[in-house]
Structure formats: C-alpha cells, structure tokens
Design a protein around this motif. Structure first.
Motif, short mmCIF file in Angstrom:
data_model
loop_
_atom_site.label_atom_id
_atom_site.label_comp_id
_atom_site.label_asym_id
_atom_site.label_seq_id
_atom_site.Cartn_x
_atom_site.Cartn_y
_atom_site.Cartn_z
N SER A 113 0.70 -0.96 0.01
CA SER A 113 0.13 0.27 0.36
C SER A 113 1.17 1.55 0.27
CB SER A 113 -1.00 0.00 1.59
OG SER A 113 -1.69 -0.88 0.79
N ALA A 114 1.96 1.18 1.06
CA ALA A 114 2.78 2.14 0.49
C ALA A 114 3.73 2.14 -0.50
CB ALA A 114 3.75 1.89 1.78
N MET A 115 4.01 1.37 -1.37
CA MET A 115 4.86 1.53 -2.41
C MET A 115 4.07 1.68 -3.97
SD MET A 115 7.37 0.58 -2.39
CE MET A 115 8.22 -0.40 -4.12
N ALA B 204 -2.45 -1.69 -18.43
CA ALA B 204 -2.40 -3.16 -17.93
C ALA B 204 -1.15 -3.25 -17.69
CB ALA B 204 -2.45 -4.30 -18.78
N ASN B 205 -0.18 -3.11 -18.04
CA ASN B 205 1.55 -3.31 -17.34
C ASN B 205 1.26 -2.68 -15.87
OD1 ASN B 205 1.39 -5.37 -19.43
ND2 ASN B 205 2.63 -4.09 -20.09
N THR B 206 1.08 -1.51 -15.97
CA THR B 206 1.20 -0.53 -15.12
C THR B 206 0.19 -0.47 -14.05
OG1 THR B 206 0.42 1.59 -15.74
CG2 THR B 206 2.33 1.27 -16.40
N ARG B 207 -1.05 -1.62 -13.86
CA ARG B 207 -1.98 -1.11 -13.01
C ARG B 207 -2.41 0.19 -13.01
NH1 ARG B 207 -3.62 -6.04 -11.62
NH2 ARG B 207 -4.33 -5.15 -10.14
N ALA B 208 -2.51 1.41 -13.71
CA ALA B 208 -2.74 2.94 -13.38
C ALA B 208 -4.25 2.96 -12.06
CB ALA B 208 -1.78 3.78 -14.51
N TYR B 209 -4.84 2.24 -13.52
CA TYR B 209 -6.27 3.12 -13.53
C TYR B 209 -6.87 1.50 -13.14
CZ TYR B 209 -4.99 7.53 -15.76
OH TYR B 209 -5.27 9.09 -15.45
N GLY C 95 3.81 6.23 -5.37
CA GLY C 95 3.83 5.99 -7.20
C GLY C 95 4.12 4.91 -7.42
N LEU C 96 5.27 3.84 -6.80
CA LEU C 96 6.59 3.28 -7.07
C LEU C 96 6.42 1.82 -8.12
CD1 LEU C 96 8.78 4.14 -3.51
CD2 LEU C 96 8.97 5.15 -6.03
N THR C 97 6.56 2.06 -9.11
CA THR C 97 5.68 0.40 -9.66
C THR C 97 6.54 0.15 -9.91
OG1 THR C 97 6.14 2.21 -11.47
CG2 THR C 97 4.07 1.89 -10.44
N HIS C 98 6.75 -1.00 -10.45
CA HIS C 98 7.70 -2.07 -11.19
C HIS C 98 8.29 -1.45 -12.18
CE1 HIS C 98 4.23 -3.87 -13.59
NE2 HIS C 98 5.35 -3.68 -14.50
N SER C 99 7.53 -0.85 -13.10
CA SER C 99 7.99 -0.39 -13.91
C SER C 99 9.38 0.63 -14.15
CB SER C 99 6.54 0.12 -15.70
OG SER C 99 6.26 1.46 -14.10
N ASP C 100 9.52 1.26 -12.80
CA ASP C 100 9.72 2.14 -12.58
C ASP C 100 11.95 1.60 -12.14
OD1 ASP C 100 9.05 4.52 -13.52
OD2 ASP C 100 8.01 4.21 -11.34
N GLY C 101 11.53 0.04 -11.66
CA GLY C 101 12.63 -0.57 -11.53
C GLY C 101 12.32 -0.73 -10.23
N TYR C 102 10.77 -1.01 -9.49
CA TYR C 102 10.80 -1.82 -7.83
C TYR C 102 9.60 -3.02 -8.29
CZ TYR C 102 11.97 2.80 -6.67
OH TYR C 102 12.19 4.41 -6.94
N PRO C 103 10.47 -4.05 -7.04
CA PRO C 103 9.29 -5.90 -7.68
C PRO C 103 7.89 -5.10 -7.58
CG PRO C 103 10.67 -5.61 -5.38
CD PRO C 103 10.74 -3.49 -6.16
N SER C 104 7.10 -6.04 -8.17
CA SER C 104 6.26 -5.75 -9.14
C SER C 104 4.96 -6.12 -7.82
CB SER C 104 5.65 -6.38 -10.42
OG SER C 104 4.39 -7.16 -10.41
#
Length: 436
Positions: free
Chosen positions: A91-93, A388-393, A97-106
């Motif tokens: 939840s904190a991630m 779909a990949n970022t789950r933004a919406y 706004g820290l997503t796996h597309s920026d290099g963080y674990p999914s």
C-alpha cells in the motif's frame, strides 16, 4: 529451529508501524536490526534517509554518487533487505507511485497457496501483496500472512517475479470471444447497410489521393495483402498455442480487435465516401429485403470479409479493416515473444508493412483509411498494455466508467504478462514410457 533474529526484526517492524512514516532514527534502527550498523552514519546521519526514501531505494542509488558504495556483498544484502521491506508494504509503495516499471518489485494483488493463485477482492480495489501463504490440510491459511518471498524470487533481468502464476480466467476469455463474434456480426450487417448507401460513381468520382493518383493499380495486390494477413494469423496461432498464458493473450486480442471494429462500424455509418477506384463495381444494392440483408450479412461474416473467400463489399471505408487486422496481429506477435526472437519480429513487421502497401497498390482504400487504421490500432494497443502493465487505472472509478471492458478483463492480471512458453498438450502415454 526458531530464528530469534528474524522474530526480533518482525517485532521491530510491527512496533515502528507504517514504513513510509519512519523518521531517520527509525530507519537507523531498521538498518541495525538487519545487520548493517556500519552504514547508519552514512545513510542516516549524512544523507538523512527516512522511510519514504528507504522504500524508493534502488541498487543504482547505492552504487552511484553520492553514496558510491563499493562492497558488492553489502550492496546486494542491503537491496535484498529493502526488497523484503517493499514486499511487506504494497500500500505504501502504491501511495508513493513506485511501480515495477520504474525498477521496483511488482507487488501484485494475488496470494498464492502452493502455486495456486487466490484472488482476494482485486477487482474491488483491495491491494494484497504477493505473499507466499502456506496451505493447511483443513483449507485454512496459516496465521503468519507476512512471510515475504525470498529475494531470489525476483528476476532483475526483466523486472518480474520468477515462476509467476496468473489466473487464466477461462470464463472471461469465453466472454471475450462472445463479444468478438457479436461485433463481427454487427460489422457484417453494417457493411450491408453502407453498401446500399454507396455514392453513385458517375456523380461522385474517386476523391483526390496522393498515393492512389501516383501509383498504378496492381490487380493481384489485394489478394497478396490478405495472404500476408493469413501468414501473420498462422504465426500468431503458433505463438498463442505455445504461450503459457494463452488465455489472457487471446482475451486481449478479442477485446482489442472487437473494440476497434466496433469503432469502425460507427465511422462507416456516420459518413459514406465515394469508391476509391473506378475498377470497383459498387452499385448500391437496394433491392434486398430484410431476409436478403440477413443472408448477405451471414455471407460476409462467414467469409470474414475477405475477397479470397469470395466476399465483395463496398462502402466500408473511413478506415481499413484489413490494416487493423495486419497491425494488431503484428503487435501481438512482437509483444508476446522474447526480444531475442529477431527473425520472428522482422518477418512480422515485413508482412505488416507489405500488407499495407498491397492494400494501397490495389486501390481498395484511400491512403487516409490506411493511415487512420494504423494509427488507431497502434495507439489502442499501446494504451491498453500501458494501463494493464502499470495498473494505473485498473482500480479507479474513472477506469470503470470510461474503460469498463478493460477494467473487467484486466482486474486480476497482475502487471506485465511474462513471455513463457510450454507445450499445450500432454504427452501420450506411450511417449511418457519411452522418454519418461
């Protein structure tokens, strides 16, 4: 044997509460509990690392200025500890706004019970971290839900969890097929209607077109365009059969192609263009009764609108359906095959571009038809997969209002679909005996 150090670390984390609200001093205590007291002065006292910056910490941050750490073992151990912390605070991630597309674990929305995914309200917006939950014989879960996956489960090469299990949701795939077949039927019936409204060539000659006016017509070119499409379709079927997540891929194809063709129906009904070439025999068919229109629509639907199957249509312009199919198949093939498959990707793009050229060379569509079809298809494909990949919406109310089909089909798909392949059929019993 009980690991007292691990228990103490868990107790310290529970006492300190939300990681994103940690102070510099709390981060220092976490570093000491994880076994890195020597780095507290540099990270906390000198660079004031708090909870939010700790959650956003990456390996590059440790290697590059201003930290410039040089001990490889310490770098790896700190990053593995940070990954464990990130996995426990999805939840904190997400709030940061820290997503796996920026290099963080999914950090997904799926719990796993010995490899079997169990979704817990992901469609309703509940965020559950990707935790390995042991199963009990009586069907109840063990109470220690915060056992995070090991750092070795994180694949740094492609930014995904190794051996990821995605729910195929076959019932949703079946619904997507129904949606696609329904849209194809609507498209066929709309083609019958627009054929009745084709402008008279004697009154409305072909519109000026830079390409069509400059390139002589090639009579066999349209058949070659459809041959390119059939070749791409064969390639896609092979990829689909061998892909581990074939159900999700097929669902996405039906959803996207159906949506683009539904949009095409609207544009064809709104405006009728004159035919692009005098070679087209496009006299309006106004003598058909309702049953005749249904039969004509069934002929177009069963023949998939292809001239190779004997179907001949007029008036279905505004943007090219053949270009849509060619481009969509090309993008799905290149998206869902490994990057190293250069030959497959090159062949796919060549067939796509040559197919578009053959459509224009046959003078079956205006240049604007092909351009708009290519642009709309590529944009919709990229927008769909980006969301779909970022789950933004996927969990937002706005997505459910403006993209209901996307929200419905993708609510349980956790990030990018990994390109893994497997044999779709079980080995015959005799073959099992021979090769084991």
């Amino acid at each position: 044997m009980l690991d007292f150090s691990a228990v103490l670390r868990e107790m310290a984390l529970q006492v300190d509460g939300d990681v994103s609200s940690w102070s510099v001093q709390q981060v220092g205590r976490w570093l000491e509990a994880e076994g890195f007291p020597d780095y507290v002065p540099m990270l906390c006292d000198q660079h004031r690392l708090d909870g939010q910056s700790l959650l956003s910490l990456r390996e590059d941050d440790l290697r590059k200025p201003p930290l410039q750490m040089t001990v490889l073992g310490d770098i790896k151990r700190i990053i593995m500890a940070v990954h464990r912390l990130q996995s426990k605070n999805p939840s904190a991630m997400q709030d940061l706004g820290l997503t796996h597309s920026d290099g963080y674990p999914s950090l997904g929305t799926t719990t796993q019970c010995h490899g079997r995914p169990q979704h817990r309200g992901a469609c309703e917006g509940t965020v559950v971290s990707r935790l390995q939950v042991p199963c009990q014989a009586n069907g109840h879960h063990h109470h220690h839900h915060h056992h995070s996956p090991s750092p070795e489960a994180w694949d740094l090469s492609n930014g995904q969890w190794k051996d990821e299990e995605l729910d195929p949701e076959y019932w949703k795939t079946a619904l997507s097929v129904v949606y696609f077949v329904f849209v194809c039927g609507v498209t066929a019936f709309v083609m019958v209607i627009v054929h009745e409204r084709v402008p008279d060539m004697r009154t409305y000659p072909p519109l000026p077109d830079i390409f069509l006016d400059s390139v002589p017509r090639i009579p066999w070119a349209f058949a070659m365009a459809e041959a390119c499409g059939l070749t791409l379709c064969t390639m896609w079927i092979l990829v689909l059969l061998l892909h581990k997540h074939r159900s999700i891929l097929f669902r996405r194809l039906c959803s996207l192609v159906g949506t683009v063709f539904l949009l095409r129906c609207v544009t064809m009904l709104i405006t009728s263009l004159s035919v692009p070439g005098l070679h087209l025999q496009c006299s309006a068919k106004v003598d058909l009764d309702n049953w005749g229109k249904v039969q004509r629509a069934l002929t177009i639907w069963s023949g998939m609108g292809m001239t190779l199957t004997g179907v001949h249509t007029c008036g279905d312009y505004m943007f090219s359906g053949h270009t849509v199919v060619l481009t969509m198949l090309n993008f799905f093939i290149t998206e869902y095959t490994p990057r190293g498959w250069y030959f497959v990707h090159t062949v796919s793009w060549v067939l796509n571009l040559f197919g578009i050229f053959f459509i224009l060379a046959a003078h079956e569509h205006y240049s604007i038809d092909v351009f708009v079809a290519f642009y709309l298809t590529t944009r919709l494909f990229l927008y769909y997969h980006t969301l779909a990949n970022t789950r933004a919406y996927q969990r937002s109310r706005r997505a459910r209002v403006w993209f209901p089909l996307f929200s419905f089909f993708e609510c349980n798909v956790d990030g990018p679909v990994p390109n893994r392949f497997c044999w779709p059929f079980s080995r015959p019993h005799l073959l099992k005996i021979i090769i084991g």
